[in-house]
Design a protein around this motif. Sequence first.
Motif, PDB file in Angstrom:
ATOM      1  N   SER A 242     -38.408 -66.279  23.093  1.00 47.85           N
ATOM      2  CA  SER A 242     -38.630 -66.916  24.602  1.00 47.85           C
ATOM      3  C   SER A 242     -37.913 -66.161  25.612  1.00 47.85           C
ATOM      4  O   SER A 242     -38.350 -65.770  26.847  1.00 47.85           O
ATOM      5  N   ILE A 243     -36.692 -65.492  25.358  1.00 49.36           N
ATOM      6  CA  ILE A 243     -35.815 -64.537  26.094  1.00 49.36           C
ATOM      7  C   ILE A 243     -36.609 -63.491  26.418  1.00 49.36           C
ATOM      8  O   ILE A 243     -36.967 -62.892  27.519  1.00 49.36           O
ATOM      9  N   ALA A 244     -36.978 -62.862  25.037  1.00 51.38           N
ATOM     10  CA  ALA A 244     -37.868 -61.310  25.337  1.00 51.38           C
ATOM     11  C   ALA A 244     -38.828 -61.745  26.309  1.00 51.38           C
ATOM     12  O   ALA A 244     -39.306 -60.738  27.168  1.00 51.38           O
ATOM     13  N   GLU A 245     -39.561 -62.736  26.038  1.00 52.54           N
ATOM     14  CA  GLU A 245     -40.860 -62.927  26.846  1.00 52.54           C
ATOM     15  C   GLU A 245     -40.676 -62.946  28.192  1.00 52.54           C
ATOM     16  O   GLU A 245     -41.183 -62.313  29.338  1.00 52.54           O
ATOM     17  N   VAL A 246     -39.601 -63.708  28.688  1.00 47.87           N
ATOM     18  CA  VAL A 246     -39.210 -63.771  30.100  1.00 47.87           C
ATOM     19  C   VAL A 246     -38.545 -62.425  30.711  1.00 47.87           C
ATOM     20  O   VAL A 246     -39.075 -61.968  31.694  1.00 47.87           O
ATOM     21  N   VAL A 247     -37.877 -61.770  29.934  1.00 41.34           N
ATOM     22  CA  VAL A 247     -37.252 -60.437  30.287  1.00 41.34           C
ATOM     23  C   VAL A 247     -38.572 -59.489  30.391  1.00 41.34           C
ATOM     24  O   VAL A 247     -38.520 -58.637  31.464  1.00 41.34           O
ATOM     25  N   ARG A 248     -39.923 -59.480  29.619  1.00 39.24           N
ATOM     26  CA  ARG A 248     -40.817 -58.500  29.660  1.00 39.24           C
ATOM     27  C   ARG A 248     -41.496 -58.968  30.944  1.00 39.24           C
ATOM     28  O   ARG A 248     -41.747 -57.998  31.754  1.00 39.24           O
ATOM     29  N   ALA A 249     -41.591 -60.086  31.370  1.00 35.75           N
ATOM     30  CA  ALA A 249     -42.133 -60.591  32.704  1.00 35.75           C
ATOM     31  C   ALA A 249     -41.598 -60.072  33.865  1.00 35.75           C
ATOM     32  O   ALA A 249     -42.177 -59.486  34.975  1.00 35.75           O
ATOM     33  N   ILE A 250     -40.189 -59.911  33.643  1.00 37.31           N
ATOM     34  CA  ILE A 250     -39.265 -59.639  34.861  1.00 37.31           C
ATOM     35  C   ILE A 250     -39.360 -57.879  35.002  1.00 37.31           C
ATOM     36  O   ILE A 250     -39.581 -57.386  35.927  1.00 37.31           O
ATOM     37  N   PHE A 251     -38.613 -57.351  33.831  1.00 41.40           N
ATOM     38  CA  PHE A 251     -38.782 -55.969  33.742  1.00 41.40           C
ATOM     39  C   PHE A 251     -40.187 -55.053  33.993  1.00 41.40           C
ATOM     40  O   PHE A 251     -40.236 -54.151  34.443  1.00 41.40           O
TER      41      PHE A 251
END
Length: 319
Positions: A242-251
């Motif tokens: 879930s963290i990676a999903e949010v980070v991917r959306a941001i970066f």
Amino acid sequence: MELQRRKIIIVGAGHVGSHAGYSLISQGLCEEIVYIDIDKEKAKAQAMDLFDATVYLPRRCLVRAGNYEDAKDGDLLIVAAGPLPDMSKGQTRMDTLRETIAIIKEVAEGIRISGFQGIILNISNPADVVTHYIQHTLFYPAEKILSTSTTLDSARLRRAISEAVGVDQKSILAYALGEHGESQMVAWSAVTIGGKPLSQLIQEQPDTYGALDLKAIAEEGKAGGWHILAGKGSTEFGIGASIAEVVRAIFGDENRILPVSTLLTGQYGETGVYASAPSLLNRHGVVDVIELNLTKEELDEFHKSCQTMKDNFDLALTL
Ligand SMILES: NC(=O)C1=CN([C@@H]2O[C@H](COP(=O)(O)OP(=O)(O)OC[C@H]3O[C@@H](n4cnc5c(N)ncnc54)[C@H](O)[C@@H]3O)[C@@H](O)[C@H]2O)C=CC1
Ligand SMILES: CC(=O)C(=O)O
């Protein structure tokens, strides 16, 4: 040519911090990760273990242990320090507030003195209230501080629906909203399966979709974390992804919509509370909150959840 070097700081090198790190490096989402933990040896060991893994991963990423000075030029900082609810005592996530706030005071001070100005993604429980507390303590721009919150519960809900209807989770869009905790609610009116609203499927196929026990499915989604905690003493892969999903959306500057926890400013009739709602994410953080057309009953449940978080935020300020 400007070379990109995305730097992530992870405070808390435990189960969540380490699995977040592995998800991030295996998906090639950053070029540097720095671990900060009061247990310095643990931070070093996790960093070394993860860095060794990068030899056999497609993308290079420097992983090391450090301190808050390393956060100064960080792009994103993940807070994953704090206790898990003690199931033997029947604790909820909210019951860990007092203990977590004691830790978060130290973490927030570290962030403040570092001069960090990037995006803060808080995971520490109770996630929504703690995120609000950090934002308030640091006077941080609200769009730049969020929590994964019910992004994880929504994955668990999608599993529960999938098991009931026999359709893969990825073809189901469903949101758990409000608190990452006991007061969360399901926006059933917004659930779609293969693009079709669940309400329409219930009318078209009453013997199958009409027979679904929605209350039991919602409970099963909410209980996901407890099943995992009871079985292995921590939850880590789901939150790491879930963290990676949010980070991917941001970066990735994706303008992606995920049910993260953000400061509501009038949406759904709520103001001054961190709660999960479908939110548009890009390199600036949370740039918009999508207002679903909830039913009156759903809206009542959402308000109840927000009230729980408001009460506990007020309590946090007294600790
Ligand atoms: N939001 C979510 O979906 C989830 C939230 N959590 C929460 O994440 C937090 C961490 O959980 P786990 O990783 O399983 O716990 P853990 O016990 O494995 O790791 C916590 C780490 O925080 C460190 N720590 C404690 N005080 C610190 C301080 N002042 N500064 C820096 N580091 C400090 C500890 O040394 C430890 O390494 C808890 O609050 C837990 O409830 C856990 C799973 C999912
Ligand atoms: C522990 C926790 O908050 C979760 O896995 O949902």
